[in-house]
Design a protein around this motif. Structure first.
Motif, short mmCIF file in Angstrom:
data_model
loop_
_atom_site.label_atom_id
_atom_site.label_comp_id
_atom_site.label_asym_id
_atom_site.label_seq_id
_atom_site.Cartn_x
_atom_site.Cartn_y
_atom_site.Cartn_z
N ALA A 57 38.67 45.02 28.47
CA ALA A 57 40.13 45.41 27.95
C ALA A 57 41.12 44.67 28.44
CB ALA A 57 40.31 46.48 29.08
N SER A 58 42.48 44.95 28.17
CA SER A 58 43.68 44.15 28.22
C SER A 58 44.66 44.40 28.97
CB SER A 58 44.54 44.22 27.22
OG SER A 58 44.71 45.02 26.98
N LEU A 59 44.12 44.38 30.38
CA LEU A 59 44.37 44.53 31.63
C LEU A 59 45.67 43.50 32.77
CD1 LEU A 59 41.51 46.58 33.15
CD2 LEU A 59 43.27 48.02 32.09
N ASP A 60 46.70 44.20 32.58
CA ASP A 60 47.12 43.58 33.34
C ASP A 60 47.11 43.60 34.95
OD1 ASP A 60 49.43 41.39 34.58
OD2 ASP A 60 51.00 42.47 33.33
N ASN A 100 38.40 44.24 47.63
CA ASN A 100 38.31 42.91 48.61
C ASN A 100 37.42 41.81 47.71
OD1 ASN A 100 38.64 40.38 50.30
ND2 ASN A 100 36.52 41.12 51.86
N LEU A 101 37.77 42.52 45.71
CA LEU A 101 36.74 41.67 45.27
C LEU A 101 37.50 40.45 43.93
CD1 LEU A 101 34.56 44.56 43.04
CD2 LEU A 101 33.36 41.99 45.02
N PRO A 102 37.81 39.95 43.18
CA PRO A 102 38.53 38.71 43.09
C PRO A 102 38.95 39.73 41.32
CG PRO A 102 36.84 37.33 43.31
CD PRO A 102 35.95 38.62 43.57
N PHE A 103 40.32 39.53 41.05
CA PHE A 103 41.03 40.39 39.89
C PHE A 103 40.19 40.21 38.71
CE2 PHE A 103 43.41 40.12 36.15
CZ PHE A 103 43.54 41.35 35.90
N SER A 104 39.02 38.86 37.79
CA SER A 104 38.61 39.39 36.80
C SER A 104 37.45 39.48 37.44
CB SER A 104 37.72 37.77 36.61
OG SER A 104 36.92 37.27 38.35
N VAL A 105 36.46 40.38 38.51
CA VAL A 105 35.37 40.91 38.72
C VAL A 105 35.91 42.59 38.28
CG1 VAL A 105 33.64 41.56 39.77
CG2 VAL A 105 34.39 39.10 39.81
N VAL A 106 37.48 42.56 39.19
CA VAL A 106 37.62 44.27 39.26
C VAL A 106 37.91 44.37 37.32
CG1 VAL A 106 39.61 45.48 39.42
CG2 VAL A 106 38.49 44.36 41.10
N THR A 107 38.27 43.88 36.64
CA THR A 107 38.45 43.95 34.92
C THR A 107 37.16 44.12 34.34
OG1 THR A 107 40.67 42.18 35.39
CG2 THR A 107 39.88 42.98 33.15
N THR A 111 36.60 47.03 32.51
CA THR A 111 36.44 47.44 31.21
C THR A 111 35.11 48.98 30.42
OG1 THR A 111 37.06 45.89 30.75
CG2 THR A 111 35.51 46.79 29.20
N GLU A 112 33.97 48.71 31.43
CA GLU A 112 32.83 49.21 32.00
C GLU A 112 33.01 50.92 32.07
OE1 GLU A 112 29.88 48.19 34.63
OE2 GLU A 112 29.66 46.50 33.57
N LEU A 113 34.09 50.79 32.87
CA LEU A 113 34.41 52.39 33.35
C LEU A 113 35.55 52.93 32.27
CD1 LEU A 113 35.37 52.25 36.97
CD2 LEU A 113 33.16 53.34 36.03
N LEU A 114 35.69 52.22 31.78
CA LEU A 114 36.89 52.35 30.44
C LEU A 114 36.45 52.79 29.17
CD1 LEU A 114 40.31 49.61 30.40
CD2 LEU A 114 40.41 52.77 30.88
N THR A 115 35.11 52.19 28.84
CA THR A 115 34.55 51.85 27.77
C THR A 115 33.41 53.83 28.07
OG1 THR A 115 32.65 50.80 28.22
CG2 THR A 115 33.90 49.83 26.63
N ALA A 116 32.94 54.51 29.17
CA ALA A 116 32.14 55.37 29.82
C ALA A 116 33.42 56.54 29.75
CB ALA A 116 32.17 55.19 30.59
#
Length: 146
Positions: A57-60, A100-107, A111-116
């Motif tokens: 997902a395109s998240l900023d 305490n996770l990198p931005f890319s991992v949270v993205t 994305t998985e939560l947005l698709t669900a």
């Protein structure tokens, strides 16, 4: 009168206190810790569901995330933590810092939560740099009537 003599203090050798090492479910892996040791990068790969180059997902950093539902029992601990934190709108940067996770991992997790459809992503409100002309005229006319 002579000034008082100061005695030199010699530091006593003390062992540095050992800090207990607690690993949270969403602990940072793959980045350097306070001690300078590199943590296990494979954990990040496992956290993201081992997806390679999947569609994200395109998240900023300032995109606001709001939970729509409670975490399902089958959700991984990191996604459950995201859903619990998102009861009130939080930015992706805040979520990344809290977990305490990198931005890319949270993205990837978001994305998985947005698709669900368990969370909603909202663009931040940006105020206009210039006010609408009709609004300014209405304010001017209102002030003139006073």
């Amino acid at each position: 009168m002579t000034p008082p003599q100061r005695r030199r203090r010699y530091p006593t050798k003390q062992e540095p206190p050992t800090e207990p090492h607690y690993e949270s479910a969403a602990a940072t892996e793959g980045t350097e810790s306070k001690t300078g040791k590199r943590k296990n990068p494979e954990r990040l790969y496992v956290l993201t569901g081992a997806t390679e180059g999947g569609e994200r997902a395109s998240l900023d950093l300032v995109t606001l995330i709001v939970a729509c539902a409670e975490p399902p029992p089958s959700a991984p601990p990191e996604q459950s933590a995201l859903l619990r934190l998102c009861k009130a709108p939080l930015s992706v940067a805040e979520l990344s810092a809290y977990l305490n996770l990198p931005f890319s991992v949270v993205t990837v997790l978001l994305t998985e939560l947005l698709t669900a459809e368990l969370v909603q992503a909202r663009d931040p409100l940006i105020s206009q740099s210039l006010a609408d002309r009709s609004l300014l005229e209405a304010v001017m006319h209102g002030l003139q009537k006073l």
